[in-house]
Motif scaffolding. Structure first.
Motif, PDB file in Angstrom:
ATOM      1  N   PHE A 126       0.830  -1.077  -0.125  1.00 24.94           N
ATOM      2  CA  PHE A 126      -0.143   0.222  -0.111  1.00 24.94           C
ATOM      3  C   PHE A 126       0.666   1.199  -0.301  1.00 24.94           C
ATOM      4  O   PHE A 126       1.582   0.960  -0.048  1.00 24.94           O
ATOM      5  N   THR A 127       0.065   2.658  -0.353  1.00 26.21           N
ATOM      6  CA  THR A 127       1.098   3.713  -0.341  1.00 26.21           C
ATOM      7  C   THR A 127       0.786   4.574   1.378  1.00 26.21           C
ATOM      8  O   THR A 127      -0.415   4.879   1.451  1.00 26.21           O
ATOM      9  N   ALA A 128       2.278   5.273   1.208  1.00 27.17           N
ATOM     10  CA  ALA A 128       1.650   5.593   2.230  1.00 27.17           C
ATOM     11  C   ALA A 128       2.815   6.108   2.726  1.00 27.17           C
ATOM     12  O   ALA A 128       3.975   6.342   2.183  1.00 27.17           O
ATOM     13  N   SER A 129       1.785   7.879   3.177  1.00 31.56           N
ATOM     14  CA  SER A 129       2.834   8.822   3.586  1.00 31.56           C
ATOM     15  C   SER A 129       2.981   9.131   5.208  1.00 31.56           C
ATOM     16  O   SER A 129       4.169  10.167   5.645  1.00 31.56           O
ATOM     17  N   SER A 130       2.234   8.530   6.000  1.00 31.53           N
ATOM     18  CA  SER A 130       2.118   8.369   7.135  1.00 31.53           C
ATOM     19  C   SER A 130       3.393   7.286   7.930  1.00 31.53           C
ATOM     20  O   SER A 130       3.213   5.953   8.346  1.00 31.53           O
ATOM     21  N   PHE A 131       4.776   7.837   7.001  1.00 30.25           N
ATOM     22  CA  PHE A 131       5.654   7.399   8.082  1.00 30.25           C
ATOM     23  C   PHE A 131       6.934   7.605   8.902  1.00 30.25           C
ATOM     24  O   PHE A 131       6.855   8.940   8.200  1.00 30.25           O
ATOM     25  N   SER A 132       7.410   6.996   9.446  1.00 29.99           N
ATOM     26  CA  SER A 132       8.513   7.929  10.841  1.00 29.99           C
ATOM     27  C   SER A 132       9.808   7.056  11.494  1.00 29.99           C
ATOM     28  O   SER A 132       9.372   5.890  11.742  1.00 29.99           O
ATOM     29  N   SER A 133      10.398   7.468  11.610  1.00 25.60           N
ATOM     30  CA  SER A 133      11.279   6.367  12.781  1.00 25.60           C
ATOM     31  C   SER A 133      10.772   6.985  13.638  1.00 25.60           C
ATOM     32  O   SER A 133      10.134   8.082  13.805  1.00 25.60           O
ATOM     33  N   LEU A 134      11.297   5.797  14.785  1.00 22.24           N
ATOM     34  CA  LEU A 134      10.771   5.936  16.338  1.00 22.24           C
ATOM     35  C   LEU A 134      11.789   5.588  16.622  1.00 22.24           C
ATOM     36  O   LEU A 134      11.503   6.535  17.806  1.00 22.24           O
ATOM     37  N   SER A 135      12.950   5.038  17.340  1.00 20.72           N
ATOM     38  CA  SER A 135      13.834   4.747  17.674  1.00 20.72           C
ATOM     39  C   SER A 135      15.502   4.249  16.949  1.00 20.72           C
ATOM     40  O   SER A 135      14.647   3.639  16.207  1.00 20.72           O
TER      41      SER A 135
END
Length: 158
Positions: free
Chosen positions: A33-42
């Motif tokens: 799926f396509t996602a722009s809600s992605f981030s590094s966390l730790s």
């Protein structure tokens, strides 16, 4: 003051994001799926997160699977973003990819990829927050420009 979903979407759309395609392989089934809600966390341990709508057709495959990969798209891959955000038959038909440690597909031509084992799944309203423990990552195309999403349209860094 009450916030409605249209207002929320409008204001959040003013935050420019990169575009990714999140992929998995679960019991021999490839999905993404396509996602722009992605981030590094730790950093320690190395963790990332991505959000997936609970009404998504691939929700169960991702939340019950053991792995996923984040593929960071380049400006010339807007067609992949559209393909993986649409309801189509086999999203992987004709799409070149390789596999690293977890077996999740790494898309050919991505700027970079992050191969993860599913670490945790958290409830987040109408989305699930998938936390992945990074097993391998790497830049693939050093000179490529990223695909950006802003106010409902694809953009390029200028």
């Amino acid at each position: 003051m009450s916030v409605n979903s249209d207002q929320f979407r409008d204001v959040m759309g003013r935050f420019a994001t990169g575009v990714t395609v999140v992929t998995t392989s679960n019991d021999g089934r490839l999905d993404g799926f396509t996602a722009s809600s992605f981030s590094s966390l730790s950093l320690d341990p190395p963790l990332v997160l991505v959000c997936l709508g609970t009404d998504s057709a691939c929700h169960e495959v991702f939340t019950r699977g053991g792995c996923f990969a984040i593929n960071i798209l380049s400006v010339d891959q807007a067609d992949l973003s559209v393909r993986f955000s649409s309801v189509v038959g086999d999203r992987f038909e004709g799409i070149g990819h390789s596999r690293w440690i977890t077996g999740a597909p790494i898309l050919d031509g991505a700027i970079a990829a992050i191969d993860c084992r599913l670490h945790a799944v958290h409830e987040g309203g109408d989305h699930s927050i998938l936390v992945g423990r990074v097993e391998r990552l790497g830049a693939i195309r050093e000179e490529a420009e990223p695909l950006i999403y802003y106010r409902g349209a694809y953009r390029a860094v200028s």
